[in-house]
Design an enzyme around this catalytic site. Structure first.
Site, PDB file in Angstrom:
ATOM      1  N   SER A   1      41.362  38.967  42.281  1.00 36.79           N
ATOM      2  CA  SER A   1      42.523  38.928  41.392  1.00 36.79           C
ATOM      3  C   SER A   1      43.771  39.230  42.207  1.00 36.79           C
ATOM      4  O   SER A   1      43.698  39.812  43.291  1.00 36.79           O
ATOM      5  CB  SER A   1      42.390  39.959  40.274  1.00 36.79           C
ATOM      6  OG  SER A   1      42.571  41.259  40.808  1.00 36.79           O
ATOM      7  N   LYS A   2      44.875  38.807  41.634  1.00 38.81           N
ATOM      8  CA  LYS A   2      46.146  39.038  42.305  1.00 38.81           C
ATOM      9  C   LYS A   2      46.351  40.538  42.493  1.00 38.81           C
ATOM     10  O   LYS A   2      46.836  40.998  43.514  1.00 38.81           O
ATOM     11  CB  LYS A   2      47.259  38.452  41.424  1.00 38.81           C
ATOM     12  CG  LYS A   2      48.569  38.324  42.154  1.00 38.81           C
ATOM     13  CD  LYS A   2      49.642  37.842  41.229  1.00 38.81           C
ATOM     14  CE  LYS A   2      50.991  38.089  41.840  1.00 38.81           C
ATOM     15  NZ  LYS A   2      52.038  38.151  40.833  1.00 38.81           N
ATOM     16  N   ARG A   3      45.938  41.284  41.475  1.00 35.58           N
ATOM     17  CA  ARG A   3      46.095  42.740  41.518  1.00 35.58           C
ATOM     18  C   ARG A   3      45.338  43.330  42.708  1.00 35.58           C
ATOM     19  O   ARG A   3      45.721  44.309  43.306  1.00 35.58           O
ATOM     20  CB  ARG A   3      45.581  43.323  40.207  1.00 35.58           C
ATOM     21  CG  ARG A   3      46.158  44.642  39.824  1.00 35.58           C
ATOM     22  CD  ARG A   3      46.055  44.864  38.304  1.00 35.58           C
ATOM     23  NE  ARG A   3      44.863  44.254  37.740  1.00 35.58           N
ATOM     24  CZ  ARG A   3      43.681  44.857  37.638  1.00 35.58           C
ATOM     25  NH1 ARG A   3      43.519  46.080  38.073  1.00 35.58           N
ATOM     26  NH2 ARG A   3      42.661  44.232  37.092  1.00 35.58           N
TER      27      ARG A   3
ATOM     28  N   GLY B   1      45.005  41.902  45.508  1.00 36.01           N
ATOM     29  CA  GLY B   1      45.511  41.356  46.768  1.00 36.01           C
ATOM     30  C   GLY B   1      45.099  39.925  47.083  1.00 36.01           C
ATOM     31  O   GLY B   1      45.261  39.486  48.222  1.00 36.01           O
TER      32      GLY B   1
END
Ligand code: GLU
Length: 474
Positions: A253-255, A257
């Site tokens: 996920s973007k969260r 990285g």
């Protein structure tokens, strides 16, 4: 005899990718585009792109751009779309009215405070929080008086009792008890439709035959199937793909990285290698690791999708990229590496002197990306700064006379690999040296590092003038 195919599925295959542009799509997301794209191509069907942008607060144009650019870069262009859900609001409202008319939805006036109180009571009683059907009309049931000034939500009348099930192409038979599903809100008080409803209307209108998506949607599927049936349609075939984990084993996920898909384009990865790598992240064709786009499209089917989560591994991706890079000709690589060289300050006009294809051919075996290749090749068009440690190690005072002699010999010999090789040998003999003693300092001075392919090939491609000047600049 096998059963006749479901008539709605006998038609041409139509798949879709339906991303929400609420963050930059990463490799885990784009894999959810790869399989429906490949399945459409493998079945001579159609692949549709639908941007699910109804979350207006979190959707951005920049995120849409990454989707479009990423798909274009990977050569996964849709046959239809992009369609934007925000542009289809009138259609959703029309279908809502249809469901209302057929008695499949009902207005619910329960306030947020009442819903909260209900949830608390259920939690206290150790029950699963769910809407209790207060406003659901039933024959003979007395509904509460309609409160004044309250705009209702619309709820979908989920069938009571029984089950809803489908044969998932990845998970096998999946079944939910209808009593687990409460009556879903399908329109907000302001009349805007909610997510699950829009997906179904779109999948119907776009004639989608196969929904291939992440398994975070498994819990939505029974609800969507009910909405399909309420609209008089049979649901499509579903394939829910297992998650892609990052290198730490968390959901990508973007969260956590994950990089946007376009990062890989800018880092010099090849589209065909990305397709190859992503394909293997949840699908297999025997033990085949390296394959072309055409092979993948010829082989792809839904029967060999993996059932367990796949883990991203950048080292493996680099290895796959290196295999694809190596297989390309110098001419093709020259075209691909050119923009990276221009980005590194080399004038495009300098790159047309014919050296670029043989340079790519010479260096491709030691490169895992186009960026690595550009970094090698650029010193042939720009200044070179030898690595200090290597210079100190190889360009010693003892070797200076031999380097001078080499510069002199190379200033006048014929300029081809064989003559350059002969000049080197002649200097070695005259100075009583072995090849590495001369070749290493020559490489450091001319290319900047001692680790290069064969020295005569490198010198030839560098050109006489630069070679002679660099050998002397000590
Ligand atoms: N928009 C959803 C997402 O990005 C996908 C919905 C679907 O594929 O049905 O997760």
């Amino acid at each position: 005899m096998t059963a006749a195919p479901n008539p709605s599925h006998a038609a041409r295959v139509r798949t879709r990718f339906a991303p929400s542009p609420t963050g930059f799509i990463h490799l885990g997301n784009i894999r959810s585009a790869l399989y429906p794209w490949a399945f459409a191509r493998a079945s001579q069907g159609d692949f549709i792109l639908r941007i699910e942008d109804t979350d207006q607060e979190r959707s951005t144009q920049a995120a849409v751009d990454v989707i479009l650019e990423g798909m274009q870069w990977l050569g996964m262009e849709p046959d239809e779309g992009p369609f934007y859900q925000m542009q289809r609001m009138d259609r959703y409202k029309q279908v809502l009215a249809q469901l209302q008319a057929s008695g499949h939805v009902y207005p619910c006036y329960m306030s947020v405070a009442e819903l909260d109180a209900l949830r608390e009571r259920q939690m206290a009683a150790k029950e699963k929080p769910r809407y209790d059907g207060t406003w659901r009309p039933e024959p003979g049931k007395q509904l509460p008086p309609i409160p004044e000034g309250v705009q209702p939500v619309l709820r979908f009348k989920t069938p009571q009792g029984g089950t809803v099930a489908w044969d998932d192409k990845v998970k096998g038979r999946v079944e939910f008890s209808n009593d687990e599903l409460d009556d879903l809100v399908i329109a907000r008080p302001d009349g805007t439709p909610t997510y699950n409803f829009c997906v179904v209307v779109d999948d119907i209108d776009m004639d989608i035959t196969h929904v291939i998506r992440g398994d975070d949607h498994v819990n939505n599927t029974p609800r969507q199937i009910h909405i399909f049936r309420a609209l008089g349609k049979e649901p499509p075939v579903y394939a829910h793909l297992p998650t892609v984990l990052n290198e730490q084993g968390e959901k990508m996920s973007k969260r956590h990285g994950a990089k946007p898909v376009t990062w890989y384009r800018d880092a010099g990865f090849l589209p065909d290698a990305m397709v190859n790598y992503l394909a293997r992240l949840g699908w297999s064709h025997g033990d085949d690791e390296i394959f072309s786009r055409a092979q993948f499209l010829a082989w792809f089917d839904l029967d060999h999708l993996g059932r367990s989560a796949a883990q991203f591994d950048e080292a493996k991706l680099r290895w796959v990229n290196a295999q694809h890079l190596k297989a390309l000709s110098g001419d093709v690589l020259a075209t691909l590496v050119q923009p990276f060289l221009v980005q590194r300050g080399i004038a495009a006009t300098d790159l047309t002197d014919g050296r670029l294809p043989p340079l790519c051919e010479l260096f491709k075996d030691r490169c895992d990306t186009l960026v690595a290749l550009a970094d090698w090749v650029r010193v042939f068009y720009a200044e070179v700064t030898p690595q200090e440690a290597e210079r100190a190690q190889h360009v010693t005072p003892a070797i200076a006379p031999a380097l001078d002699a080499l510069a002199e010999a190379l200033a006048t010999c014929a300029w081809d690999k064989a003559s350059i090789g002969a000049a080197l040998k002649q200097v070695l003999a005259a100075h009583g040296l072995k090849m590495p003693q001369l070749a290493m300092p020559a490489r450091v001075l001319v290319v900047g590092t001692a680790q290069t392919p064969s020295v005569d090939a490198v010198l030839e491609l560098m050109g006489r003038e630069k070679v002679v000047a660099r050998l002397k600049s000590r």
